[in-house]
Design a protein around this motif. Sequence first.
Motif, mmCIF file in Angstrom:
data_model
loop_
_atom_site.group_PDB
_atom_site.id
_atom_site.type_symbol
_atom_site.label_atom_id
_atom_site.label_comp_id
_atom_site.label_asym_id
_atom_site.label_seq_id
_atom_site.Cartn_x
_atom_site.Cartn_y
_atom_site.Cartn_z
ATOM 1 N N ASP A 1 0.833 -1.204 0.000
ATOM 2 C CA ASP A 1 0.000 0.000 0.000
ATOM 3 C C ASP A 1 0.872 1.260 0.000
ATOM 4 O OD1 ASP A 1 -2.264 -1.604 0.019
ATOM 5 O OD2 ASP A 1 -2.631 -1.351 2.171
ATOM 6 N N ARG A 2 1.908 1.278 0.840
ATOM 7 C CA ARG A 2 2.806 2.435 0.910
ATOM 8 C C ARG A 2 3.432 2.730 -0.450
ATOM 9 N NH1 ARG A 2 8.523 1.466 3.394
ATOM 10 N NH2 ARG A 2 8.712 0.604 1.296
ATOM 11 N N ASP A 3 3.815 1.659 -1.160
ATOM 12 C CA ASP A 3 4.475 1.803 -2.459
ATOM 13 C C ASP A 3 3.486 1.862 -3.620
ATOM 14 O OD1 ASP A 3 6.889 1.767 -1.110
ATOM 15 O OD2 ASP A 3 7.361 -0.324 -1.610
ATOM 16 N N ASN A 4 2.201 2.052 -3.299
ATOM 17 C CA ASN A 4 1.149 2.155 -4.324
ATOM 18 C C ASN A 4 1.098 0.949 -5.254
ATOM 19 O OD1 ASN A 4 0.222 4.768 -3.488
ATOM 20 N ND2 ASN A 4 2.068 5.595 -4.430
ATOM 21 N N HIS A 5 1.476 -0.205 -4.722
ATOM 22 C CA HIS A 5 1.470 -1.449 -5.508
ATOM 23 C C HIS A 5 2.271 -1.288 -6.800
ATOM 24 C CE1 HIS A 5 -1.511 -3.687 -3.045
ATOM 25 N NE2 HIS A 5 -1.818 -2.452 -2.686
ATOM 26 N N GLU A 6 3.425 -0.613 -6.696
ATOM 27 C CA GLU A 6 4.308 -0.396 -7.835
ATOM 28 C C GLU A 6 5.701 -0.921 -7.518
ATOM 29 O OE1 GLU A 6 2.362 3.806 -9.379
ATOM 30 O OE2 GLU A 6 4.223 3.840 -8.244
ATOM 31 N N CYS A 7 6.319 -1.565 -8.497
ATOM 32 C CA CYS A 7 7.702 -2.012 -8.344
ATOM 33 C C CYS A 7 8.596 -0.781 -8.216
ATOM 34 C CB CYS A 7 8.129 -2.859 -9.545
ATOM 35 S SG CYS A 7 9.898 -3.256 -9.562
ATOM 36 N N GLN A 8 9.351 -0.717 -7.148
ATOM 37 C CA GLN A 8 10.187 0.451 -6.894
ATOM 38 C C GLN A 8 11.396 0.513 -7.826
ATOM 39 O OE1 GLN A 8 8.949 2.930 -4.599
ATOM 40 N NE2 GLN A 8 7.335 1.537 -5.257
ATOM 41 N N GLU A 9 11.892 -0.646 -8.266
ATOM 42 C CA GLU A 9 13.013 -0.653 -9.220
ATOM 43 C C GLU A 9 12.542 -0.204 -10.597
ATOM 44 O OE1 GLU A 9 16.693 -0.631 -10.718
ATOM 45 O OE2 GLU A 9 16.169 -0.820 -8.599
ATOM 46 N N CYS A 10 11.384 -0.686 -11.035
ATOM 47 C CA CYS A 10 10.821 -0.213 -12.305
ATOM 48 C C CYS A 10 10.638 1.299 -12.244
ATOM 49 C CB CYS A 10 9.478 -0.888 -12.593
ATOM 50 S SG CYS A 10 9.580 -2.609 -13.120
ATOM 51 N N THR B 1 5.238 -0.450 -13.015
ATOM 52 C CA THR B 1 4.813 -1.845 -12.993
ATOM 53 C C THR B 1 3.911 -2.013 -11.785
ATOM 54 O OG1 THR B 1 6.911 -2.510 -13.949
ATOM 55 C CG2 THR B 1 5.584 -4.242 -12.978
ATOM 56 N N THR B 2 2.675 -2.380 -12.016
ATOM 57 C CA THR B 2 1.714 -2.500 -10.924
ATOM 58 C C THR B 2 1.217 -3.926 -10.793
ATOM 59 O OG1 THR B 2 -0.224 -2.067 -12.273
ATOM 60 C CG2 THR B 2 0.945 -0.148 -11.393
ATOM 61 N N ARG B 3 0.379 -4.146 -9.805
ATOM 62 C CA ARG B 3 -0.192 -5.470 -9.560
ATOM 63 C C ARG B 3 -1.006 -5.952 -10.753
ATOM 64 N NH1 ARG B 3 -4.130 -3.299 -4.911
ATOM 65 N NH2 ARG B 3 -4.990 -1.618 -6.125
ATOM 66 N N HIS B 4 -1.437 -5.026 -11.595
ATOM 67 C CA HIS B 4 -2.204 -5.408 -12.774
ATOM 68 C C HIS B 4 -1.291 -5.937 -13.882
ATOM 69 C CE1 HIS B 4 -5.651 -3.650 -10.859
ATOM 70 N NE2 HIS B 4 -4.989 -2.533 -10.695
ATOM 71 N N ASN C 1 13.589 -0.959 5.500
ATOM 72 C CA ASN C 1 14.311 -2.087 4.922
ATOM 73 C C ASN C 1 13.430 -2.903 3.965
ATOM 74 O OD1 ASN C 1 16.681 -3.749 4.679
ATOM 75 N ND2 ASN C 1 15.592 -5.278 5.874
ATOM 76 N N LEU C 2 12.257 -2.402 3.656
ATOM 77 C CA LEU C 2 11.322 -3.148 2.815
ATOM 78 C C LEU C 2 10.947 -2.323 1.595
ATOM 79 C CD1 LEU C 2 9.057 -4.467 5.701
ATOM 80 C CD2 LEU C 2 10.719 -5.799 4.382
ATOM 81 N N GLN C 3 10.833 -3.019 0.455
ATOM 82 C CA GLN C 3 10.438 -2.358 -0.786
ATOM 83 C C GLN C 3 9.636 -3.323 -1.633
ATOM 84 O OE1 GLN C 3 13.770 -1.404 -3.336
ATOM 85 N NE2 GLN C 3 14.774 -3.367 -2.951
ATOM 86 N N THR C 4 8.762 -2.772 -2.450
ATOM 87 C CA THR C 4 7.983 -3.571 -3.384
ATOM 88 C C THR C 4 8.781 -3.725 -4.662
ATOM 89 O OG1 THR C 4 5.923 -2.693 -2.474
ATOM 90 C CG2 THR C 4 5.810 -3.697 -4.657
ATOM 91 N N LEU C 5 8.906 -4.976 -5.111
ATOM 92 C CA LEU C 5 9.575 -5.274 -6.375
ATOM 93 C C LEU C 5 8.703 -6.209 -7.196
ATOM 94 C CD1 LEU C 5 13.267 -6.041 -5.287
ATOM 95 C CD2 LEU C 5 12.382 -3.920 -6.268
#
Length: 110
Positions: free
Chosen positions: A29-38, A45-48, A72-76
């Motif tokens: 949720d914090r990362d808006n369901h987006e890959c932070q590296e993308c 890049t989203t969950r869709h 220490n956490l990120q969405t990828l």
Amino acid sequence: MANMEKTTKKANPFYLTKEWKKKRQEILDRDNHECQECKRQGKVTTRHDMVLEVDHIKELNEYPELAMDNDNLQTLCKKHHNIKHGRYYKFKNRPKKPRSPLINEEWFGD
């Protein structure tokens, strides 16, 4: 030896806890369901688009005290998570199997 020490969801019961599942959702949720590296590369890049994972920037097995630390956490996306952990292989350069020129004749009687 480092490969043997890598923590995986299958090997570590931590990833099955209610606390982790709640934290995982919080980070997504914090990362808006987006890959932070993308995102760093100017892409979205989203969950869709594909499977998203929550990654420990500093590895869980080396820094267990940071297991639930938001910093220490990120969405990828799965691709970038696999690249980070050395599990991504390009299949483009893999030699292709030769195709038989007789396939059409054999199957379709040409």
